[in-house]
Design a protein around this motif. Structure first.
Motif, short mmCIF file in Angstrom:
data_model
loop_
_atom_site.label_atom_id
_atom_site.label_comp_id
_atom_site.label_asym_id
_atom_site.label_seq_id
_atom_site.Cartn_x
_atom_site.Cartn_y
_atom_site.Cartn_z
N HIS A 596 -5.57 10.73 20.73
CA HIS A 596 -6.60 9.71 20.97
C HIS A 596 -7.88 10.07 20.21
CE1 HIS A 596 -4.04 8.31 24.27
NE2 HIS A 596 -3.99 9.57 24.70
N ALA A 597 -7.75 10.39 18.94
CA ALA A 597 -8.92 10.83 18.16
C ALA A 597 -9.97 9.73 18.05
CB ALA A 597 -8.48 11.29 16.78
N GLU A 654 -12.26 20.14 17.64
CA GLU A 654 -13.20 19.49 16.74
C GLU A 654 -12.53 19.12 15.41
OE1 GLU A 654 -16.35 22.24 16.42
OE2 GLU A 654 -17.18 21.84 18.43
N ARG A 655 -11.59 19.94 14.97
CA ARG A 655 -10.87 19.63 13.73
C ARG A 655 -10.04 18.36 13.88
NH1 ARG A 655 -7.62 23.66 13.68
NH2 ARG A 655 -9.30 25.14 13.19
N ASN A 656 -9.39 18.20 15.02
CA ASN A 656 -8.59 17.00 15.26
C ASN A 656 -9.46 15.74 15.32
OD1 ASN A 656 -6.23 18.52 15.39
ND2 ASN A 656 -6.40 18.81 17.62
N VAL A 657 -10.67 15.89 15.89
CA VAL A 657 -11.57 14.73 15.98
C VAL A 657 -12.03 14.31 14.59
CG1 VAL A 657 -13.80 13.93 16.82
CG2 VAL A 657 -12.31 15.27 18.32
N LEU A 658 -12.36 15.28 13.74
CA LEU A 658 -12.80 14.95 12.39
C LEU A 658 -11.69 14.33 11.57
CD1 LEU A 658 -14.96 18.12 11.54
CD2 LEU A 658 -15.77 15.81 12.12
N GLU A 659 -10.46 14.81 11.74
CA GLU A 659 -9.35 14.26 10.96
C GLU A 659 -8.94 12.87 11.43
OE1 GLU A 659 -6.22 17.08 11.26
OE2 GLU A 659 -7.20 18.60 10.00
N GLY A 660 -9.17 12.59 12.71
CA GLY A 660 -8.73 11.30 13.24
C GLY A 660 -9.72 10.18 13.12
N ARG A 661 -10.90 10.43 12.61
CA ARG A 661 -11.92 9.38 12.47
C ARG A 661 -11.53 8.35 11.42
NH1 ARG A 661 -17.97 12.10 12.89
NH2 ARG A 661 -17.90 12.48 15.14
#
Length: 661
Positions: A596-597, A654-661
Motif C-alpha cells: 500500500h505504498a 522508507e525505501r518501499n515508500v519512495l519506490e511506490g510513489r
C-alpha cells in the motif's frame, strides 16, 4: 552301668485303659496281601441293556457291584471297628505345608523364561497353541509386580502378532450347529479362543488402569493396542479407557500417552468409524465433567482427517452437500443421442467388468467415499457442538483451544452457524474489555495482571478467529452485507489495543511461560507441537494485523484511512516495544508499505498532507482519528536505535515508500 530300655512311641492317648493296642498283634501287610481284589474285566464283560433312553448298564449288575464294594470297604482295616479302639484315628494326616516362595530375582528369572517359551510357541503356530493364552493370563495374576508388568507386555506383543487384519464375528446358535469342514472348524476355534483371551486381557487392562503401581503399564498397553489394531474387537473398551484418563484437568504422563494415541488414531483412520466413536465418547466426557478438562483434549480434534478430506459445509445439526456431486445425475440428463453408442455385447462386457471391480474392492476392503463422508459429517457435527457449548459456557481455560479449532475449521462452517460464532466472539471481547476497566472509586484494577494478560490474549484470539472464518468463507465474505456481519467491530477493537499492548511488559511471553510446570511437576506439552493459543502475545498481534492490513483477497478492499491509521499507530508503538517485537512489527510495516505504498506515502511528506485538523491517536474509531493530519516522525528516532535490525527495518519501510510513489 544299666542299659536303658528302648522307648517306644505311644499311639493311644495317655488316659486309655488298654495297655497294648490291638493292632500290634496283627500282621497287617499279610492281611492286605491276602485281601481279594476287584476284577475290572468282569465289570467290563457285563452286557448292556437296551432301554427307551438308549443302551444302559443292567440295574441288577449295578446293585451287585455296589454291594461288593461295600463289603470290601467293611473288610478293610481302615474302615474296621477295631480302628477306633486301636488308636489309628489319632494318626490323622497333617495338611501339606505350602511351598516356600522363591526369592524375587529367581521368580522373575523363571517368569521370563516361561513367558518367552509360551510366546514363542504361540507365535510359531497360533492356531494350535491359542489355548496357551490362558497360561499368560495366569502368570499375569502373580503377586510380584515386576512379573505382572512382564506378563502384560508379553501379552501385548503376542496379540499384536497374531491378531488378524479383520474383525472377528462372535458365533451364533446357527453357526454352532451348522456342518462345516475341518479347516473351517479349526479356524473358528482359533478365532473364538483368540477373541475370548483378548476380551479378558482388555478387561484386565481396564481394572489395572486405576491401580497406582500398574496404571502406567496398563495405559501404555491400551494406547498401543488402540493405535496398532484399531480395526479389531473391543475398540470401544480401549477408547473408554483412554478417555477416562483424560477426564481431569491435571495433565500427567499417562494423559500425554493417551493424547498421542488419540492423535495418531485420528490421523490414520481412513474409514472414519474409529474417529467417530472416539469423538462421541470425548464429547460426552467433556460435557459430563462440566468442561473441567485440559485443553490438550480439545486440541486432539485438530488432527482429524476431515480437515483435508471433507469438502462440505456443516453446522451443529446439518450438512450442506453440493447438488451436482455425482456424475450419474449429469449422465441421466443427457439425451439418448448424446450418449455413447454401445452394442449389446459391449454393454454385457462392461457390466461384467463392473461386477469384477466391485468384488475386487470388497476383497481389498476399500473404504467407500459415501461411508467415509457420512462418518466424517457426523464427527464434524459433534466437534461443532462441543466448541459452541464451550463458547456459551465461557470456559476460560479452554477458550484458546476452542478459538483455534474454529479458525482451523473455518472452511467447513455453515453460514447460519457462522453468524452465531461472530456474535459469540463479540460478547467475549466485550467481557474482556469490561474486565480491564479501572474502578474509579477504588482506583485499582478490577483484575490482577495475570487475568489482564489473559483477557488481552483472549481478545486477540477472537480477532484472529473472526478473520480466519471470513478467509475460509469466500462466499460469506461476498455476501457479508446480506448477513449483516460487522467486522468493523473487531478492527476498531484492535486499533484501540495497539498502544496499551506496547506498554505491556509480558508481550513477549506465551500463555504457558508463567506456569510451564504442571501441579504434578510434569512438563506440559509445549514445544514442537505448540499451538496458536500458546504463542506469544506479539505473535497473536502480528497475525491480527496481517489479517486486517494484508488480507489474501484484493488489496483494494482495505481503505486508505485504515492503512494510514494503523501505520501511524504501529510506528508510535515501536518506540516502546522490546527489540524483538519492534523488529517483527517493522517487518510487517515493510510488507504494508510495499503493498500500500501509494496509500501511506503522504505520511512521510509534510507537504502532501491531505487531512486538516489534528491527529487523534486515542480516538475510539479508526476513521475519525484523522491519520493524514500527522507525519511519521518516529522513523527519525528509530534510526538511532541500538539494535541494527531495527535501524535496517526503518530504512526498508522508507525505501518501499519512495519506490511506490
Amino acid at each position: 552301668m544299666a542299659e536303658h530300655a528302648v522307648k517306644r512311641r505311644r499311639l493311644s492317648p495317655p488316659g486309655d485303659s488298654v495297655a497294648v493296642p490291638g493292632f500290634a498283634k496283627w500282621n497287617i501287610e499279610q492281611d492286605y496281601e491276602n485281601r481279594p481284589r476287584k476284577n475290572k474285566k468282569e465289570k467290563a464283560e457285563k452286557l448292556l441293556v437296551k432301554t427307551a433312553e438308549g443302551w444302559k448298564e443292567n440295574e441288577r449288575h449295578a446293585v451287585a457291584d455296589k454291594a461288593a464294594e461295600a463289603e470290601d470297604d467293611a473288610d478293610s482295616f481302615l474302615a474296621s471297628d477295631d480302628e477306633k479302639d486301636s488308636g489309628v484315628s489319632d494318626l490323622e494326616p497333617r495338611p501339606e505345608p505350602k511351598k516356600p516362595r522363591l526369592p524375587p530375582k529367581e521368580e522373575i528369572r523363571q517368569a521370563k523364561e516361561e513367558l518367552a517359551r509360551i510366546a514363542g510357541h504361540i507365535s510359531e503356530n497360533p492356531e494350535e497353541n491359542v489355548a496357551q493364552l490362558g497360561q499368560l493370563a495366569q502368570i499375569a495374576e502373580s503377586e510380584n509386580v515386576t512379573v505382572k508388568k512382564l506378563a502384560l507386555g508379553t501379552q501385548l506383543a503376542v496379540y499384536k502378532d497374531i491378531i488378524p487384519g479383520y474383525r472377528i464375528r462372535p458365533l451364533g446358535k446357527d453357526d454352532m450347529t451348522a456342518k462345516v469342514s475341518r479347516d473351517v472348524r479349526n479356524l473358528r476355534a482359533f478365532e473364538q479362543g483368540l477373541l475370548g483371551g483378548y476380551k479378558e486381557y482388555v478387561k484386565r487392562l481396564g481394572k489395572l488402569a486405576q491401580d497406582k503401581e500398574m496404571g502406567s503399564v496398563a495405559v501404555a498397553c491400551a494406547s498401543t493396542l488402540l493405535t496398532s489394531v484399531p480395526h479389531f474387537n473391543c475398540r470401544n473398551d480401549l477408547i473408554a479407557l483412554v478417555v477416562r484418563k483424560l477426564s481431569t484437568r491435571q495433565f500427567s504422563a499417562d494423559a500425554q500417552k493417551c493424547v498421542e494415541a488419540l492423535e495418531q488414531l485420528f490421523r490414520e483412520d481412513e474409514s472414519g468409524h474409529a474417529s467417530l466413536e472416539a469423538v462421541l465418547q470425548l464429547t460426552k466426557m467433556i460435557k459430563g465433567k462440566n468442561y473441567q478438562i485440559h485443553e490438550s483434549v480439545l486440541n486432539t480434534f485438530l488432527h482429524l482427517r476431515l480437515l483435508s478430506e471433507f469438502a462440505h459445509k456443516a453446522s451443529t445439526n446439518r450438512i450442506d452437500k453440493e447438488e451436482d456431486e455425482d456424475a450419474q445425475q449429469d449422465r441421466k440428463k443427457l439425451g439418448k443421442k448424446q450418449r455413447e453408442f454401445r452394442t449389446k455385447r459391449e454393454r454385457k462386457v462392461l457390466r461384467e467388468r463392473k461386477e469384477v471391480e466391485k468384488e475386487f474392492k470388497e476383497a481389498d476392503a476399500v473404504v467407500s467415499y459415501e461411508e467415509r463422508d457420512k462418518n466424517q459429517a457426523e464427527t464434524l457435527k459433534l466437534v461443532f457442538v462441543a466448541y459452541f457449548r464451550i463458547l456459551k459456557a465461557r470456559v476460560q481455560h479452554l477458550m484458546g483451544a476452542v478459538l483455534e479449532g474454529l479458525a482451523k475449521y473455518s472452511h467447513l462452517i455453515n453460514q447460519d452457524f457462522f453468524g452465531d460464532i461472530l456474535e459469540a466472539l463479540k460478547d467475549l471481547i466485550n467481557e474482556a474489555e469490561a474486565s480491564l476497566e479501572i474502578d474509579e472509586e477504588d482506583g485499582e484494577s478490577a483484575v490482577d495482571l495475570a487475568t489482564q494478560r489473559n483477557a488481552t490474549r483472549e481478545s486477540l484470539l477472537c480477532i484472529i478467529t473472526a478473520f480466519a472464518l471470513l478467509q475460509g468463507q469466500q462466499d460469506v465474505a461476498k455476501s457479508a452485507n446480506s448477513l449483516h456481519l460487522d467486522l468493523n467491530f473487531f478492527i476498531t477493537h484492535l486499533y484501540r489495543t495497539l498502544l496499551p499492548l506496547a506498554l505491556n511488559q509480558d508481550i513477549e511471553l506465551s500463555a504457558k511461560t508463567a506456569h510451564l510446570q504442571d501441579p504434578n511437576g510434569l512438563p506440559l506439552p509445549v514445544g514442537k507441537d505448540s499451538k496458536v493459543n500458546v504463542a506469544t502475545t506479539t505473535v497473536l498481534l502480528l497475525r491480527s494485523l496481517q489479517s486486517v492490513l494484508l488480507p489474501p483477497t484484493a488489496t483494494k478492499q482495505v481503505p486508505p484511512v485504515r492503512v494510514a491509521a494503523f501505520t501511524k499507530q504501529l510506528l508510535t508503538s515501536t518506540l516502546h516495544l522490546p527489540q524483538k517485537s519492534a523488529t517483527a512489527v517493522l517487518g510487517l510495516l515493510g510488507q504494508v508499505s510495499k503493498t500500500h505504498a501509494k496509500k501511506v506515502a503522504a505520511l512521510w511528506s509534510s507537504e502532501e498532507r491531505k487531512g486538516d485538523g489534528v491527529f487523534d491517536a486515542l480516538g475510539k474509531e479508526v476513521e475519525s482519528s484523522n491519520p493524514f493530519a500527522a507525519t511519521c516522525w518516529e522513523g527519525e528516532l528509530l534510526r538511532c536505535h541500538f539494535d541494527p535490525r531495527v535501524r535496517e527495518g526503518v530504512r526498508g519501510v522508507e525505501r518501499n515508500v519512495l519506490e511506490g510513489r
